[in-house]
Design an enzyme around this catalytic site. Sequence first.
Site, PDB file in Angstrom:
ATOM      1  N   LEU A  89       0.823  -1.216   0.000  1.00  0.00           N
ATOM      2  CA  LEU A  89       0.000   0.000   0.000  1.00  0.00           C
ATOM      3  C   LEU A  89       0.858   1.267   0.000  1.00  0.00           C
ATOM      4  CD1 LEU A  89      -2.957  -0.906   2.390  1.00  0.00           C
ATOM      5  CD2 LEU A  89      -2.794  -1.122  -0.083  1.00  0.00           C
ATOM      6  N   GLU A 131       5.491  -7.555   6.187  1.00  0.00           N
ATOM      7  CA  GLU A 131       5.109  -6.561   7.209  1.00  0.00           C
ATOM      8  C   GLU A 131       6.212  -6.395   8.255  1.00  0.00           C
ATOM      9  OE1 GLU A 131       2.756  -4.780   6.327  1.00  0.00           O
ATOM     10  OE2 GLU A 131       1.943  -6.149   4.842  1.00  0.00           O
ATOM     11  N   HIS A 134       8.759  -3.989   7.152  1.00  0.00           N
ATOM     12  CA  HIS A 134       8.361  -2.586   7.329  1.00  0.00           C
ATOM     13  C   HIS A 134       8.827  -2.044   8.685  1.00  0.00           C
ATOM     14  CE1 HIS A 134       5.970  -1.378   3.909  1.00  0.00           C
ATOM     15  NE2 HIS A 134       5.210  -2.459   3.960  1.00  0.00           N
TER      16      HIS A 134
HETATM   17 NI    NI Z   1       3.965  -3.176   2.487  1.00  0.00          NI
END
Ligand code: NI
Length: 149
Positions: A89, A131, A134
């Site tokens: 995203l 994730e 991140h």
């Molecule tokens: Ni991502």
Amino acid sequence: MAVRNVVKKDEELIRKKSKPVKNFDDDLGELLDDMWETMYAFDGMGLAAVQVGILRRAIIIDVNGLKAELINPEIIYKEGEAVEEEGCLSVSGFHGRVKRPYKIKVKAFDRYGYPFTIEGESWLARCICHECDHLDGILFTDKLEKKGK
Ligand code: NI
């Protein structure tokens, strides 16, 4: 609950390392609720707190209906490898092939501070790894497979 802005790849914040969650309180619950709403608003299958501007080690995933909140996640076991096309995203309009472990085991806490361990294969493993990256300021675009590999 509210949909929050998604931090994009060119913003400095997305490259910062997130800090461990220390307080399993109402603020954390609110953050996680907002993350769910934000993730679904933009059709994601995973989201890290840094993507809504909060530098704390919290991620959510929804892979084929398996939903989980992982606070202070730590990957404690990896096995095999697989290459698939990922998106993010924070990286609009781009997908790319990334090599990830095929299977992982991850230790984490839930929003109330209770520890748990989950095992995941294939897309579940991939999504958790993406994730978790991140949380260390790493984007999937840092790990793209070269052509012909
Ligand atoms: Ni991502």
